[in-house]
Design an enzyme around this catalytic site. Structure first.
Site, mmCIF file in Angstrom:
data_model
loop_
_atom_site.group_PDB
_atom_site.id
_atom_site.type_symbol
_atom_site.label_atom_id
_atom_site.label_comp_id
_atom_site.label_asym_id
_atom_site.label_seq_id
_atom_site.Cartn_x
_atom_site.Cartn_y
_atom_site.Cartn_z
ATOM 1 N N LEU A 47 0.837 -1.420 -0.025
ATOM 2 C CA LEU A 47 0.047 0.031 0.147
ATOM 3 C C LEU A 47 1.100 1.341 -0.076
ATOM 4 O O LEU A 47 1.859 1.066 0.831
ATOM 5 C CB LEU A 47 -0.931 -0.100 1.431
ATOM 6 C CG LEU A 47 -2.311 -0.648 1.058
ATOM 7 C CD1 LEU A 47 -2.883 -0.431 2.718
ATOM 8 C CD2 LEU A 47 -3.096 -0.180 0.140
ATOM 9 N N ASP A 48 0.495 2.187 -0.917
ATOM 10 C CA ASP A 48 1.373 3.220 -1.045
ATOM 11 C C ASP A 48 1.403 4.059 0.400
ATOM 12 O O ASP A 48 0.366 3.879 1.478
ATOM 13 C CB ASP A 48 0.597 4.344 -1.952
ATOM 14 C CG ASP A 48 1.096 4.180 -3.407
ATOM 15 O OD1 ASP A 48 1.959 3.121 -3.526
ATOM 16 O OD2 ASP A 48 0.197 4.497 -4.141
ATOM 17 N N PRO A 49 2.439 4.893 0.857
ATOM 18 C CA PRO A 49 2.415 5.656 2.221
ATOM 19 C C PRO A 49 1.082 6.425 2.463
ATOM 20 O O PRO A 49 0.633 6.323 3.706
ATOM 21 C CB PRO A 49 3.549 6.381 2.230
ATOM 22 C CG PRO A 49 4.544 5.726 1.075
ATOM 23 C CD PRO A 49 3.647 5.131 0.065
ATOM 24 N N ALA A 51 -1.817 6.001 1.397
ATOM 25 C CA ALA A 51 -3.026 4.926 1.633
ATOM 26 C C ALA A 51 -3.041 4.243 2.815
ATOM 27 O O ALA A 51 -2.375 4.161 3.719
ATOM 28 C CB ALA A 51 -3.104 3.841 0.446
#
Length: 233
Positions: A47-49, A51
């Site tokens: 998961l992107d930072p 998100a």
């Protein structure tokens, strides 16, 4: 709990944490509790930072199940700002261009979203972990190099418009492995003859695992100290 034999844990990744940080934090407290120096720990989908949401973490022998979890269907709730783009298609970078939105209506948004249901071809973001000639795309993009990524075939099972406060929309997406919601935001903007970028993202489900089943990593130390953990000899 026997982390060496293998456990599967569900975390709600906090905003600003990398997926790597969640794994490292969990590993540290498991090792502390087990009185060992190392333990195999991995996650089943980055998961992107920027998100938040469901992250599946596998330990010990259960790391063999990571690929199985990666192929599970995922559900997201995404907030998208129409009329502006960024190089990364999210808030990691500043707005680089603006576009008209006056022509966009709720009806047009709903009609456009329907065109994304089913099999779609999606070009991953340049700021992504995809590999180009052995190098990570984001490393090349950060150096200012042109990154050409090939489209990938994906499946979008469902898209639902949850909120429409133009020029902002909130959608629910159920999709297959490898879907970049940032890239979906970009493509929705283009399909609306405008631009768009992601301003918020929550992964609400992976397979049957829902957000309400997930642990808060910030409280993991306290949680693990209350569990019956198998201590290694």
């Amino acid at each position: 709990m026997n982390f060496k034999e293998g456990e599967v844990l569900y975390f709600n990744k906090p905003l600003g944490w990398t997926s790597f940080k969640v794994v490292g934090h969990a590993r540290y407290h498991m090792c502390r509790r087990m009185k060992v120096k190392k333990l195999k720990v991995g996650h089943a989908g980055t998961l992107d930072p920027l998100a938040t949401g469901v992250m599946i973490v596998c330990t010990g022998k259960a790391t063999k199940r990571i690929e199985e979890f990666q192929y599970h269907t995922k559900e997201y709730v995404a907030t998208i700002q129409l009329g502006a783009t960024t190089p990364s298609y999210d808030l990691e970078h500043e707005i680089d261009a603006t576009y008209p939105t006056e022509h966009i209506t709720r009806e047009l948004v709903e009609k456009t979203l329907k065109t994304f249901v089913g099999e779609i071809q999606q070009i991953p973001p340049a700021f992504s972990a995809c590999k180009v000639d052995g190098a990570r795309a984001y490393d090349l993009a950060r150096k200012g190099q042109e990154v050409e990524l090939k489209p990938k075939l994906l499946v979008i099972d469902e898209i639902e418009l949850l909120e429409c406060n133009l020029p902002e929309i909130k959608i629910r997406v159920v999709c297959s492995k490898g879907t970049y919601i940032r890239a979906l935001a970009r493509d929705i903007g283009e399909a609306l003859q405008s631009g768009a970028h992601l301003t918020g993202l929550i992964r609400t489900r992976v397979g049957d695992v829902k957000l309400e089943q997930c642990l808060d990593p910030a409280k993991f130390a306290e949680w693990i100290d209350q569990q019956d953990v198998e201590i290694s000899d």
